[in-house]
Design a protein around this motif. Structure first.
Motif, PDB file in Angstrom:
ATOM      1  N   GLN A  13       0.762  -1.160   0.229  1.00  0.00           N
ATOM      2  CA  GLN A  13      -0.114   0.064   0.153  1.00  0.00           C
ATOM      3  C   GLN A  13       0.870   1.460  -0.025  1.00  0.00           C
ATOM      4  OE1 GLN A  13      -2.705   0.202   3.158  1.00  0.00           O
ATOM      5  NE2 GLN A  13      -3.595   2.157   2.615  1.00  0.00           N
ATOM      6  N   LYS A  16       4.509   3.245  -5.603  1.00  0.00           N
ATOM      7  CA  LYS A  16       4.160   4.273  -6.856  1.00  0.00           C
ATOM      8  C   LYS A  16       4.494   3.273  -7.883  1.00  0.00           C
ATOM      9  CE  LYS A  16       2.656   7.920  -4.196  1.00  0.00           C
ATOM     10  NZ  LYS A  16       1.550   8.399  -4.395  1.00  0.00           N
ATOM     11  N   TRP A  33       0.290   5.657 -10.637  1.00  0.00           N
ATOM     12  CA  TRP A  33      -0.751   5.329 -10.111  1.00  0.00           C
ATOM     13  C   TRP A  33      -0.190   5.167  -8.630  1.00  0.00           C
ATOM     14  CZ3 TRP A  33      -5.130   4.938 -12.246  1.00  0.00           C
ATOM     15  CH2 TRP A  33      -5.165   5.452 -13.805  1.00  0.00           C
ATOM     16  N   THR A  34      -0.710   5.127  -7.650  1.00  0.00           N
ATOM     17  CA  THR A  34      -0.341   4.362  -6.050  1.00  0.00           C
ATOM     18  C   THR A  34      -1.712   3.643  -5.869  1.00  0.00           C
ATOM     19  OG1 THR A  34      -0.211   6.871  -5.556  1.00  0.00           O
ATOM     20  CG2 THR A  34      -0.888   5.326  -3.733  1.00  0.00           C
ATOM     21  N   CYS A  35      -1.111   2.596  -4.998  1.00  0.00           N
ATOM     22  CA  CYS A  35      -1.490   1.120  -4.429  1.00  0.00           C
ATOM     23  C   CYS A  35      -2.476   1.324  -3.659  1.00  0.00           C
ATOM     24  CB  CYS A  35      -0.334  -0.241  -4.423  1.00  0.00           C
ATOM     25  SG  CYS A  35       0.644  -0.515  -5.838  1.00  0.00           S
ATOM     26  N   ARG A  36      -3.667   0.787  -3.459  1.00  0.00           N
ATOM     27  CA  ARG A  36      -4.502   1.327  -2.732  1.00  0.00           C
ATOM     28  C   ARG A  36      -4.225   0.178  -2.069  1.00  0.00           C
ATOM     29  NH1 ARG A  36     -10.388   1.475  -4.403  1.00  0.00           N
ATOM     30  NH2 ARG A  36     -10.134  -0.365  -5.523  1.00  0.00           N
ATOM     31  N   LEU A  51      -5.684  -0.028  -7.535  1.00  0.00           N
ATOM     32  CA  LEU A  51      -5.034   1.237  -7.771  1.00  0.00           C
ATOM     33  C   LEU A  51      -5.496   2.200  -7.606  1.00  0.00           C
ATOM     34  CD1 LEU A  51      -3.031   0.018 -10.904  1.00  0.00           C
ATOM     35  CD2 LEU A  51      -1.927   0.215  -9.102  1.00  0.00           C
ATOM     36  N   GLU A  52      -5.335   3.492  -6.765  1.00  0.00           N
ATOM     37  CA  GLU A  52      -5.882   4.954  -6.769  1.00  0.00           C
ATOM     38  C   GLU A  52      -6.521   5.118  -7.582  1.00  0.00           C
ATOM     39  OE1 GLU A  52      -4.570   7.621  -3.803  1.00  0.00           O
ATOM     40  OE2 GLU A  52      -4.356   6.012  -2.518  1.00  0.00           O
ATOM     41  N   GLY A  53      -7.755   5.929  -8.484  1.00  0.00           N
ATOM     42  CA  GLY A  53      -8.478   5.434  -9.497  1.00  0.00           C
ATOM     43  C   GLY A  53      -8.462   4.544 -10.210  1.00  0.00           C
ATOM     44  N   TYR A  54      -8.442   3.755 -10.181  1.00  0.00           N
ATOM     45  CA  TYR A  54      -8.829   2.701 -11.654  1.00  0.00           C
ATOM     46  C   TYR A  54      -9.301   2.055 -10.405  1.00  0.00           C
ATOM     47  CZ  TYR A  54      -7.519  -0.573 -14.318  1.00  0.00           C
ATOM     48  OH  TYR A  54      -7.711  -1.735 -15.748  1.00  0.00           O
TER      49      TYR A  54
END
Length: 66
Positions: A13, A16, A33-36, A51-54
């Motif tokens: 989490q 990047k 992307w950032t791992c959720r 991924l955040e936003g995916y």
């Protein structure tokens, strides 16, 4: 089996990443992307991460840490 047994050490989490070697990489050039959450093994046996936003999870094989 507890949920933590499916986690893998590949991505954590907050890591990047960038997409590569996939169709989505062409659509999201240079996007970081950032791992959720941590990477884990899906029911199919594929190693994936959210991924955040995916929407949905994404294959770790098509991601590179930045």
């Amino acid at each position: 089996m507890s949920n933590t047994e499916n986690f893998t050490p590949t991505l954590k989490q907050g890591d990047k990443v960038k997409m590569h070697n996939c169709f989505e990489a062409d659509l999201h050039k240079d996007k970081v992307w950032t791992c959720r959450g941590d990477s884990y093994l899906a029911c199919s046996g594929e190693e994936v991460v959210f991924l955040e936003g995916y929407r949905g999870y994404f294959s770790v094989d098509s991601l590179r840490k930045v």
